[in-house]
Design a protein around this motif. Sequence first.
Motif, PDB file in Angstrom:
ATOM      1  N   VAL A 137       0.879  -1.177   0.000  1.00  0.00           N
ATOM      2  CA  VAL A 137       0.000   0.000   0.000  1.00  0.00           C
ATOM      3  C   VAL A 137       0.911   1.220   0.000  1.00  0.00           C
ATOM      4  O   VAL A 137       1.705   1.420   0.929  1.00  0.00           O
ATOM      5  N   THR A 138       0.820   2.025  -1.061  1.00  0.00           N
ATOM      6  CA  THR A 138       1.665   3.205  -1.174  1.00  0.00           C
ATOM      7  C   THR A 138       0.828   4.372  -1.672  1.00  0.00           C
ATOM      8  O   THR A 138      -0.386   4.245  -1.860  1.00  0.00           O
ATOM      9  N   PHE A 139       1.475   5.513  -1.876  1.00  0.00           N
ATOM     10  CA  PHE A 139       0.732   6.741  -2.139  1.00  0.00           C
ATOM     11  C   PHE A 139       1.338   7.494  -3.323  1.00  0.00           C
ATOM     12  O   PHE A 139       2.547   7.447  -3.548  1.00  0.00           O
ATOM     13  N   GLU A 140       0.481   8.168  -4.054  1.00  0.00           N
ATOM     14  CA  GLU A 140       0.920   8.963  -5.201  1.00  0.00           C
ATOM     15  C   GLU A 140       0.004  10.179  -5.348  1.00  0.00           C
ATOM     16  O   GLU A 140      -1.207  10.010  -5.475  1.00  0.00           O
ATOM     17  N   PRO A 141       0.579  11.395  -5.325  1.00  0.00           N
ATOM     18  CA  PRO A 141       2.006  11.670  -5.196  1.00  0.00           C
ATOM     19  C   PRO A 141       2.511  11.416  -3.781  1.00  0.00           C
ATOM     20  O   PRO A 141       1.730  11.118  -2.876  1.00  0.00           O
ATOM     21  N   HIS A 142       3.799  11.517  -3.608  1.00  0.00           N
ATOM     22  CA  HIS A 142       4.392  11.451  -2.276  1.00  0.00           C
ATOM     23  C   HIS A 142       3.789  12.576  -1.437  1.00  0.00           C
ATOM     24  O   HIS A 142       3.637  13.712  -1.917  1.00  0.00           O
ATOM     25  N   PRO A 143       3.402  12.317  -0.189  1.00  0.00           N
ATOM     26  CA  PRO A 143       2.801  13.374   0.634  1.00  0.00           C
ATOM     27  C   PRO A 143       3.601  14.667   0.680  1.00  0.00           C
ATOM     28  O   PRO A 143       3.043  15.762   0.709  1.00  0.00           O
ATOM     29  N   ARG A 144       4.905  14.557   0.660  1.00  0.00           N
ATOM     30  CA  ARG A 144       5.734  15.772   0.687  1.00  0.00           C
ATOM     31  C   ARG A 144       5.486  16.640  -0.547  1.00  0.00           C
ATOM     32  O   ARG A 144       5.550  17.879  -0.466  1.00  0.00           O
ATOM     33  N   GLU A 145       5.182  16.010  -1.678  1.00  0.00           N
ATOM     34  CA  GLU A 145       4.908  16.782  -2.892  1.00  0.00           C
ATOM     35  C   GLU A 145       3.613  17.579  -2.755  1.00  0.00           C
ATOM     36  O   GLU A 145       3.469  18.652  -3.344  1.00  0.00           O
ATOM     37  N   LEU A 146       2.654  17.031  -2.006  1.00  0.00           N
ATOM     38  CA  LEU A 146       1.393  17.734  -1.786  1.00  0.00           C
ATOM     39  C   LEU A 146       1.560  18.877  -0.789  1.00  0.00           C
ATOM     40  O   LEU A 146       1.093  20.001  -1.021  1.00  0.00           O
ATOM     41  N   PHE A 147       2.224  18.597   0.321  1.00  0.00           N
ATOM     42  CA  PHE A 147       2.307  19.568   1.400  1.00  0.00           C
ATOM     43  C   PHE A 147       3.403  20.610   1.202  1.00  0.00           C
ATOM     44  O   PHE A 147       3.315  21.718   1.756  1.00  0.00           O
ATOM     45  N   ALA A 163      -6.940  14.484   4.592  1.00  0.00           N
ATOM     46  CA  ALA A 163      -7.753  14.874   5.743  1.00  0.00           C
ATOM     47  C   ALA A 163      -8.403  13.682   6.441  1.00  0.00           C
ATOM     48  O   ALA A 163      -9.063  13.850   7.479  1.00  0.00           O
ATOM     49  N   MET A 164      -8.222  12.479   5.917  1.00  0.00           N
ATOM     50  CA  MET A 164      -8.810  11.285   6.516  1.00  0.00           C
ATOM     51  C   MET A 164      -8.143  10.988   7.853  1.00  0.00           C
ATOM     52  O   MET A 164      -6.918  11.035   7.984  1.00  0.00           O
ATOM     53  N   SER A 165      -8.941  10.649   8.835  1.00  0.00           N
ATOM     54  CA  SER A 165      -8.390  10.338  10.151  1.00  0.00           C
ATOM     55  C   SER A 165      -7.626   9.023  10.114  1.00  0.00           C
ATOM     56  O   SER A 165      -7.827   8.178   9.233  1.00  0.00           O
ATOM     57  N   ASP A 205      -4.434  13.106  -2.212  1.00  0.00           N
ATOM     58  CA  ASP A 205      -4.912  14.444  -2.530  1.00  0.00           C
ATOM     59  C   ASP A 205      -5.395  15.115  -1.239  1.00  0.00           C
ATOM     60  O   ASP A 205      -5.361  14.503  -0.163  1.00  0.00           O
ATOM     61  N   PRO A 206      -5.806  16.377  -1.298  1.00  0.00           N
ATOM     62  CA  PRO A 206      -6.240  17.049  -0.064  1.00  0.00           C
ATOM     63  C   PRO A 206      -7.348  16.310   0.673  1.00  0.00           C
ATOM     64  O   PRO A 206      -7.341  16.262   1.919  1.00  0.00           O
ATOM     65  N   GLU A 207      -8.281  15.717  -0.059  1.00  0.00           N
ATOM     66  CA  GLU A 207      -9.371  14.982   0.597  1.00  0.00           C
ATOM     67  C   GLU A 207      -8.832  13.781   1.364  1.00  0.00           C
ATOM     68  O   GLU A 207      -9.185  13.561   2.524  1.00  0.00           O
TER      69      GLU A 207
END
Length: 319
Positions: free
Chosen positions: A52-62, A100-102, A95-97
Amino acid sequence: MKARLHTDWRHTPDSARGCVAALGNFDGVHLGHAHLVHALHAARPERELAVVTFEPHPRELFRPQDPPFRLTLPEERFAALAALGVRHVFQIGFDPEFSAMSAEHFVTRVLHEGLGLRHVACGMDFAFGHRRQGNVDFLTGQTEALGIGLTVVPPLSDSLGPYSSSRIRRLLQDGYPERAAEELGRPWSIRGVVQHGDKRGRLLGFPTANIALGRHLEPARGVYAVSVRLPDGRVCPGVANIGRRPTINDGQESRLEVHLLGFDGDLYGQTLSVALHTLLRAERRFDGLDALKAQIARDSAQASAWLALHQTGGPPAKA
Protein backbone atom coordinates in the motif's frame (compact mmCIF):
# COMPACT_ATOMS: atom_id res chain seq x y z
CA MET A 1 1.98 -14.42 -11.79
CA LYS A 2 2.23 -10.87 -13.11
CA ALA A 3 2.01 -7.99 -10.65
CA ARG A 4 -1.09 -5.81 -10.83
CA LEU A 5 -1.54 -2.12 -10.09
CA HIS A 6 -4.71 -0.90 -8.34
CA THR A 7 -5.43 2.83 -8.10
CA ASP A 8 -8.96 2.88 -6.63
CA TRP A 9 -9.10 1.53 -3.09
CA ARG A 10 -12.89 1.87 -3.05
CA HIS A 11 -13.31 -0.72 -5.81
CA THR A 12 -10.84 -3.50 -5.12
CA PRO A 13 -11.48 -6.63 -7.21
CA ASP A 14 -12.20 -9.82 -5.30
CA SER A 15 -9.04 -11.37 -6.74
CA ALA A 16 -6.94 -8.75 -4.92
CA ARG A 17 -8.63 -8.98 -1.52
CA GLY A 18 -7.22 -11.08 1.30
CA CYS A 19 -3.61 -10.05 0.70
CA VAL A 20 -0.91 -9.18 3.19
CA ALA A 21 0.50 -5.71 2.59
CA ALA A 22 3.52 -3.61 3.49
CA LEU A 23 2.71 0.04 4.15
CA GLY A 24 4.77 3.08 3.16
CA ASN A 25 5.91 5.49 0.46
CA PHE A 26 8.61 3.17 -0.93
CA ASP A 27 10.49 5.94 -2.72
CA GLY A 28 13.48 4.21 -4.26
CA VAL A 29 12.45 0.69 -3.20
CA HIS A 30 15.83 0.26 -1.50
CA LEU A 31 17.22 -2.62 0.58
CA GLY A 32 15.38 -1.39 3.66
CA HIS A 33 12.09 -1.61 1.77
CA ALA A 34 13.03 -5.07 0.50
CA HIS A 35 13.73 -6.09 4.11
CA LEU A 36 10.21 -4.98 5.07
CA VAL A 37 8.61 -6.93 2.22
CA HIS A 38 10.64 -10.06 2.96
CA ALA A 39 9.74 -9.88 6.67
CA LEU A 40 6.07 -9.69 5.76
CA HIS A 41 6.35 -12.70 3.47
CA ALA A 42 8.12 -14.65 6.20
CA ALA A 43 5.26 -13.84 8.59
CA ARG A 44 2.48 -14.88 6.21
CA PRO A 45 3.97 -16.94 3.35
CA GLU A 46 0.60 -18.47 2.42
CA ARG A 47 -0.87 -15.10 1.34
CA GLU A 48 -0.18 -13.01 -1.76
CA LEU A 49 2.17 -10.10 -1.16
CA ALA A 50 0.94 -6.55 -1.63
CA VAL A 51 2.10 -3.00 -0.98
CA VAL A 52 0.00 0.00 0.00
CA THR A 53 1.66 3.21 -1.17
CA PHE A 54 0.73 6.74 -2.14
CA GLU A 55 0.92 8.96 -5.20
CA PRO A 56 2.01 11.67 -5.20
CA HIS A 57 4.39 11.45 -2.28
CA PRO A 58 2.80 13.37 0.63
CA ARG A 59 5.73 15.77 0.69
CA GLU A 60 4.91 16.78 -2.89
CA LEU A 61 1.39 17.73 -1.79
CA PHE A 62 2.31 19.57 1.40
CA ARG A 63 5.55 21.22 0.22
CA PRO A 64 5.16 21.87 -3.51
CA GLN A 65 7.81 24.60 -3.35
CA ASP A 66 10.52 22.05 -2.53
CA PRO A 67 12.93 21.04 -5.33
CA PRO A 68 12.10 17.67 -6.95
CA PHE A 69 13.33 14.84 -4.74
CA ARG A 70 11.82 11.60 -6.02
CA LEU A 71 14.05 8.57 -6.48
CA THR A 72 11.36 6.59 -8.26
CA LEU A 73 8.20 7.67 -10.04
CA PRO A 74 5.20 5.29 -10.17
CA GLU A 75 6.25 3.16 -13.14
CA GLU A 76 9.78 2.57 -11.88
CA ARG A 77 8.53 1.95 -8.33
CA PHE A 78 5.99 -0.59 -9.56
CA ALA A 79 8.65 -2.47 -11.52
CA ALA A 80 10.99 -2.56 -8.52
CA LEU A 81 8.23 -3.84 -6.21
CA ALA A 82 7.22 -6.50 -8.73
CA ALA A 83 10.84 -7.67 -8.82
CA LEU A 84 10.59 -8.27 -5.04
CA GLY A 85 7.68 -10.64 -5.56
CA VAL A 86 4.91 -8.15 -4.79
CA ARG A 87 1.75 -9.23 -6.63
CA HIS A 88 -0.56 -6.28 -5.91
CA VAL A 89 0.42 -2.62 -5.61
CA PHE A 90 -2.36 -0.52 -4.11
CA GLN A 91 -1.40 3.00 -5.18
CA ILE A 92 -3.62 5.41 -3.28
CA GLY A 93 -4.16 8.88 -4.68
CA PHE A 94 -2.84 11.29 -2.05
CA ASP A 95 -4.91 14.44 -2.53
CA PRO A 96 -6.24 17.05 -0.06
CA GLU A 97 -9.37 14.98 0.60
CA PHE A 98 -7.42 11.84 1.39
CA SER A 99 -4.89 13.74 3.50
CA ALA A 100 -7.75 14.87 5.74
CA MET A 101 -8.81 11.28 6.52
CA SER A 102 -8.39 10.34 10.15
CA ALA A 103 -6.00 7.61 11.19
CA GLU A 104 -8.93 5.49 12.37
CA HIS A 105 -10.74 5.77 9.03
CA PHE A 106 -7.56 4.91 7.15
CA VAL A 107 -7.40 1.59 8.97
CA THR A 108 -11.13 0.78 8.96
CA ARG A 109 -12.24 2.18 5.61
CA VAL A 110 -9.13 1.72 3.48
CA LEU A 111 -7.13 -1.21 4.84
CA HIS A 112 -10.01 -3.28 6.21
CA GLU A 113 -13.14 -2.50 4.18
CA GLY A 114 -11.61 -1.17 0.97
CA LEU A 115 -8.67 -3.53 0.46
CA GLY A 116 -9.70 -6.46 2.60
CA LEU A 117 -6.20 -6.97 3.99
CA ARG A 118 -5.52 -9.89 6.35
CA HIS A 119 -2.13 -8.76 7.64
CA VAL A 120 -0.02 -5.59 7.35
CA ALA A 121 3.60 -4.74 8.00
CA CYS A 122 5.30 -1.39 8.56
CA GLY A 123 8.43 0.19 9.93
CA MET A 124 8.69 1.31 13.53
CA ASP A 125 8.32 4.98 12.60
CA PHE A 126 5.31 4.57 10.29
CA ALA A 127 2.83 7.45 10.74
CA PHE A 128 -0.47 7.97 8.95
CA GLY A 129 -3.78 9.76 8.97
CA HIS A 130 -4.60 13.45 9.21
CA ARG A 131 -1.58 15.35 10.55
CA ARG A 132 0.16 11.97 11.03
CA GLN A 133 -1.95 11.27 14.10
CA GLY A 134 -1.63 7.51 13.72
CA ASN A 135 1.48 5.65 14.84
CA VAL A 136 2.49 2.05 15.42
CA ASP A 137 0.85 1.88 18.84
CA PHE A 138 -2.42 3.18 17.39
CA LEU A 139 -2.17 0.78 14.45
CA THR A 140 -1.59 -2.12 16.82
CA GLY A 141 -4.85 -1.47 18.66
CA GLN A 142 -6.86 -0.86 15.50
CA THR A 143 -5.68 -3.95 13.63
CA GLU A 144 -6.17 -6.17 16.66
CA ALA A 145 -9.78 -5.00 16.99
CA LEU A 146 -10.43 -5.73 13.32
CA GLY A 147 -8.72 -9.13 13.24
CA ILE A 148 -5.88 -7.93 11.00
CA GLY A 149 -2.42 -9.24 11.75
CA LEU A 150 0.46 -6.80 12.20
CA THR A 151 4.22 -7.12 11.87
CA VAL A 152 6.33 -4.16 12.95
CA VAL A 153 9.74 -4.49 11.31
CA PRO A 154 12.90 -2.90 12.77
CA PRO A 155 14.95 -0.96 10.20
CA LEU A 156 17.70 -2.61 8.23
CA SER A 157 20.96 -0.94 9.17
CA ASP A 158 24.66 -0.97 8.43
CA SER A 159 27.59 0.76 10.11
CA LEU A 160 26.26 4.16 8.98
CA GLY A 161 22.78 3.62 10.38
CA PRO A 162 19.40 2.65 8.90
CA TYR A 163 18.97 2.44 5.15
CA SER A 164 16.73 5.29 4.02
CA SER A 165 15.59 7.16 0.93
CA SER A 166 17.08 10.39 2.29
CA ARG A 167 20.48 8.74 2.69
CA ILE A 168 20.41 7.57 -0.92
CA ARG A 169 19.39 11.03 -2.11
CA ARG A 170 22.46 12.50 -0.42
CA LEU A 171 24.74 9.96 -2.08
CA LEU A 172 23.38 10.83 -5.52
CA GLN A 173 23.60 14.56 -4.91
CA ASP A 174 27.21 14.11 -3.76
CA GLY A 175 28.10 12.17 -6.92
CA TYR A 176 28.28 8.57 -5.66
CA PRO A 177 25.87 6.52 -7.81
CA GLU A 178 27.86 3.32 -7.11
CA ARG A 179 27.23 3.65 -3.37
CA ALA A 180 23.60 4.52 -4.00
CA ALA A 181 23.29 1.36 -6.11
CA GLU A 182 24.61 -0.72 -3.20
CA GLU A 183 21.82 0.60 -0.97
CA LEU A 184 19.15 0.33 -3.65
CA GLY A 185 20.14 -3.17 -4.69
CA ARG A 186 20.33 -1.97 -8.32
CA PRO A 187 21.62 1.09 -10.20
CA TRP A 188 19.56 4.25 -9.82
CA SER A 189 17.60 5.04 -12.96
CA ILE A 190 15.82 8.02 -14.46
CA ARG A 191 12.87 7.02 -16.63
CA GLY A 192 11.37 9.48 -19.07
CA VAL A 193 10.17 10.27 -22.57
CA VAL A 194 12.70 11.43 -25.18
CA GLN A 195 11.97 15.00 -26.18
CA HIS A 196 13.11 17.12 -29.09
CA GLY A 197 16.10 19.28 -28.27
CA ASP A 198 18.11 21.81 -30.28
CA LYS A 199 19.91 19.06 -32.25
CA ARG A 200 23.26 20.52 -31.14
CA GLY A 201 24.53 17.12 -30.07
CA ARG A 202 23.93 15.75 -33.57
CA LEU A 203 25.84 18.69 -35.07
CA LEU A 204 28.74 17.87 -32.74
CA GLY A 205 28.70 14.28 -33.96
CA PHE A 206 27.20 12.87 -30.76
CA PRO A 207 23.40 12.75 -31.07
CA THR A 208 21.68 12.69 -27.69
CA ALA A 209 18.32 11.63 -26.33
CA ASN A 210 16.98 14.48 -24.20
CA ILE A 211 14.92 13.59 -21.13
CA ALA A 212 13.52 16.08 -18.65
CA LEU A 213 14.34 15.32 -15.02
CA GLY A 214 10.80 16.36 -14.09
CA ARG A 215 9.99 15.20 -10.56
CA HIS A 216 13.19 13.17 -10.25
CA LEU A 217 15.89 14.19 -7.85
CA GLU A 218 18.69 16.09 -9.61
CA PRO A 219 21.93 14.20 -8.87
CA ALA A 220 25.37 15.79 -8.98
CA ARG A 221 25.81 17.64 -12.26
CA GLY A 222 28.31 16.14 -14.63
CA VAL A 223 29.03 13.31 -17.04
CA TYR A 224 28.13 9.71 -16.23
CA ALA A 225 28.70 6.26 -17.65
CA VAL A 226 25.19 4.86 -18.07
CA SER A 227 23.21 1.98 -19.47
CA VAL A 228 19.95 2.63 -21.27
CA ARG A 229 17.00 0.26 -21.41
CA LEU A 230 14.95 0.65 -24.58
CA PRO A 231 11.20 -0.01 -24.78
CA ASP A 232 11.87 -3.37 -26.48
CA GLY A 233 14.05 -4.52 -23.56
CA ARG A 234 17.44 -4.03 -25.18
CA VAL A 235 20.10 -2.43 -22.98
CA CYS A 236 22.69 -0.12 -24.57
CA PRO A 237 25.84 1.40 -23.09
CA GLY A 238 25.94 5.17 -23.06
CA VAL A 239 27.39 8.39 -21.76
CA ALA A 240 25.13 11.05 -20.26
CA ASN A 241 25.36 14.63 -19.15
CA ILE A 242 23.20 16.00 -16.37
CA GLY A 243 23.28 19.75 -16.00
CA ARG A 244 22.70 23.11 -17.65
CA ARG A 245 25.27 22.95 -20.48
CA PRO A 246 27.48 25.88 -19.38
CA THR A 247 29.50 25.89 -22.62
CA ILE A 248 26.37 26.48 -24.67
CA ASN A 249 24.95 28.71 -21.91
CA ASP A 250 21.33 28.22 -22.89
CA GLY A 251 20.11 29.25 -19.43
CA GLN A 252 17.60 26.42 -19.25
CA GLU A 253 16.86 24.08 -16.38
CA SER A 254 18.96 20.99 -15.82
CA ARG A 255 18.29 18.09 -18.13
CA LEU A 256 19.51 14.61 -18.89
CA GLU A 257 21.18 14.19 -22.28
CA VAL A 258 22.33 10.68 -23.12
CA HIS A 259 24.38 9.49 -26.09
CA LEU A 260 23.88 5.78 -26.80
CA LEU A 261 27.17 4.24 -27.84
CA GLY A 262 26.94 2.38 -31.14
CA PHE A 263 23.23 3.09 -31.57
CA ASP A 264 21.65 4.54 -34.70
CA GLY A 265 17.92 5.11 -34.61
CA ASP A 266 15.07 7.48 -33.83
CA LEU A 267 14.10 7.54 -30.15
CA TYR A 268 11.82 10.58 -30.08
CA GLY A 269 8.67 9.98 -28.06
CA GLN A 270 9.95 6.70 -26.62
CA THR A 271 10.33 6.01 -22.91
CA LEU A 272 13.88 5.16 -21.82
CA SER A 273 15.24 4.08 -18.46
CA VAL A 274 18.74 5.49 -17.93
CA ALA A 275 20.78 3.84 -15.16
CA LEU A 276 23.64 5.92 -13.71
CA HIS A 277 26.74 3.85 -12.92
CA THR A 278 29.62 6.22 -12.20
CA LEU A 279 30.34 9.95 -12.34
CA LEU A 280 33.18 10.45 -14.82
CA ARG A 281 33.68 14.17 -14.28
CA ALA A 282 31.91 17.22 -12.92
CA GLU A 283 30.11 19.67 -15.18
CA ARG A 284 32.34 22.46 -16.46
CA ARG A 285 32.56 25.13 -19.14
CA PHE A 286 34.77 24.72 -22.23
CA ASP A 287 36.30 27.33 -24.51
CA GLY A 288 34.10 26.82 -27.54
CA LEU A 289 32.36 23.97 -29.30
CA ASP A 290 35.54 22.39 -30.68
CA ALA A 291 36.90 21.90 -27.17
CA LEU A 292 33.52 20.56 -26.07
CA LYS A 293 33.43 18.11 -28.99
CA ALA A 294 36.89 16.79 -28.13
CA GLN A 295 35.90 16.34 -24.50
CA ILE A 296 32.71 14.48 -25.44
CA ALA A 297 34.83 12.07 -27.49
CA ARG A 298 37.04 11.47 -24.46
CA ASP A 299 34.00 11.07 -22.22
CA SER A 300 32.50 8.51 -24.61
CA ALA A 301 35.71 6.48 -24.71
CA GLN A 302 36.02 6.59 -20.93
CA ALA A 303 32.40 5.53 -20.43
CA SER A 304 32.79 2.68 -22.91
CA ALA A 305 35.94 1.44 -21.18
CA TRP A 306 34.37 1.67 -17.72
CA LEU A 307 31.22 -0.18 -18.78
CA ALA A 308 33.23 -2.89 -20.55
CA LEU A 309 35.46 -3.36 -17.51
CA HIS A 310 32.46 -3.71 -15.23
CA GLN A 311 30.46 -5.71 -17.79
CA THR A 312 27.59 -3.24 -17.47
CA GLY A 313 25.25 -1.91 -20.14
CA GLY A 314 25.36 -4.67 -22.71
CA PRO A 315 26.87 -4.51 -26.19
CA PRO A 316 26.16 -1.61 -28.53
CA ALA A 317 22.75 -2.06 -30.13
CA LYS A 318 21.83 -1.22 -33.70
CA ALA A 319 18.35 0.03 -34.46
